[in-house]
Design a protein around this motif. Structure first.
Motif, PDB file in Angstrom:
ATOM      1  N   ASP A  54      -7.624  18.352   0.377  1.00 43.98           N
ATOM      2  CA  ASP A  54      -8.182  17.988   1.696  1.00 43.98           C
ATOM      3  C   ASP A  54      -7.370  17.034   2.635  1.00 43.98           C
ATOM      4  N   PRO A  55      -7.036  17.377   3.887  1.00 46.83           N
ATOM      5  CA  PRO A  55      -6.312  16.379   4.617  1.00 46.83           C
ATOM      6  C   PRO A  55      -7.102  15.334   4.934  1.00 46.83           C
ATOM      7  N   LEU A  56      -6.573  13.872   4.989  1.00 48.13           N
ATOM      8  CA  LEU A  56      -7.643  12.716   5.466  1.00 48.13           C
ATOM      9  C   LEU A  56      -8.056  13.356   6.943  1.00 48.13           C
ATOM     10  N   THR A  58       1.041  -1.097  -0.071  1.00 46.76           N
ATOM     11  CA  THR A  58       0.009  -0.134  -0.072  1.00 46.76           C
ATOM     12  C   THR A  58       0.761   1.318   0.025  1.00 46.76           C
ATOM     13  N   LYS A  59       0.505   2.257  -0.899  1.00 47.27           N
ATOM     14  CA  LYS A  59       1.008   3.626  -0.771  1.00 47.27           C
ATOM     15  C   LYS A  59       0.261   4.732  -0.397  1.00 47.27           C
ATOM     16  N   GLN A  60       0.519   5.511   0.693  1.00 47.87           N
ATOM     17  CA  GLN A  60      -0.267   6.466   1.078  1.00 47.87           C
ATOM     18  C   GLN A  60       0.120   7.743   0.492  1.00 47.87           C
ATOM     19  N   PRO A  61      -0.575   8.714  -0.353  1.00 48.29           N
ATOM     20  CA  PRO A  61      -0.383   9.799  -0.893  1.00 48.29           C
ATOM     21  C   PRO A  61      -0.259  10.978   0.311  1.00 48.29           C
ATOM     22  N   PHE A  62       0.817  11.674   0.041  1.00 44.49           N
ATOM     23  CA  PHE A  62       1.065  13.101   1.014  1.00 44.49           C
ATOM     24  C   PHE A  62       0.944  14.141   0.047  1.00 44.49           C
ATOM     25  N   ARG A  63       0.511  15.258   0.768  1.00 39.67           N
ATOM     26  CA  ARG A  63       0.730  16.730  -0.120  1.00 39.67           C
ATOM     27  C   ARG A  63       1.709  17.406   1.023  1.00 39.67           C
TER      28      ARG A  63
END
Length: 221
Positions: free
Chosen positions: A218-220, A111-116
């Motif tokens: 938008d932040p999770l 799994t890969k979690q996207p970050f801004r």
């Protein structure tokens, strides 16, 4: 690397910050390779803003499909790679943004979690880039690549590369056509100060470039 970014600022904000006229554009919450992106280049004795395709197509390329493989250029080897070393002295650009995305591999290895990632309070900044012109009898194609470097303390927990971000005097050096010394130019291609950066997880909506709205940033919850 840098494979997605955002530019949600207005034309007026860009013109005020960079003291340049900008063409009309639509704010983009999920800028992806192959798209036309705003860039600032030196034209004669002046700076000018316009559009370049993201994904560098060198002037000598036989097919512009090569651009899909050249969205980024490693700062450490710019003066060695045939596609970039000529451009380092002659065709440099700045690419405005107000955030970029990176994907962190989770502990399961799948799994890969996207970050801004943003600067300051979400302020505008610029990536260091290179551009080139590819031409055939039927077409002229202007394209660019974003330069990357090693990660700072914030980014190293997310990815092993990050885009080069330039501000202030370094922006002027990068666009100064009188400066061709590769040592001077490469000396400013450093990791940005981690203390002035923030990163937060966002929805996997950004995985698909067709998703392009405020929900992408938008932040999770």
């Amino acid at each position: 690397m840098c494979g997605r970014f955002t530019l949600t600022a207005t034309k007026g904000t860009l013109q005020e910050q960079f003291s340049l006229p900008f063409p009309e554009f639509t704010p983009n919450y999920n800028v992806a390779p192959s798209q036309q992106i705003l860039a600032i280049v030196s034209g004669g004795n002046e700076k000018k803003a316009g559009f370049l395709h993201w994904g560098l197509v060198p002037s000598w390329a036989k097919d512009k499909k090569i651009g899909y493989k050249m969205i980024n250029a490693r700062s450490e080897t710019l003066d060695e790679k045939p596609a970039f070393k000529r451009l380092l002295s002659r065709r440099r650009c700045l690419i405005p943004a107000d955030g970029f995305y990176e994907w962190k591999r989770e502990d399961d290895g799948k799994t890969k979690q996207p970050f801004r990632i943003t600067i300051g309070n979400g302020q505008l900044f610029t990536f260091a880039g290179l551009w080139d012109k590819w031409r055939t009898e039927e077409e002229e194609y202007f394209s660019c690549t974003i330069i990357t470097t090693k990660p700072n303390q914030l980014m190293e927990s997310i990815h092993d590369r990050m885009p080069v971000i330039l501000e202030g005097d370094d922006q002027d050096i990068w666009l100064n056509k009188d400066i061709e010394d590769k040592h001077i130019l490469k000396n400013i291609l450093n990791p940005y100060d981690a203390n002035n950066m923030s990163a937060y997880p966002v929805s996997t909506l950004v995985n698909n470039p067709r998703n392009n709205n405020e929900a992408c940033i938008d932040p999770l919850s």
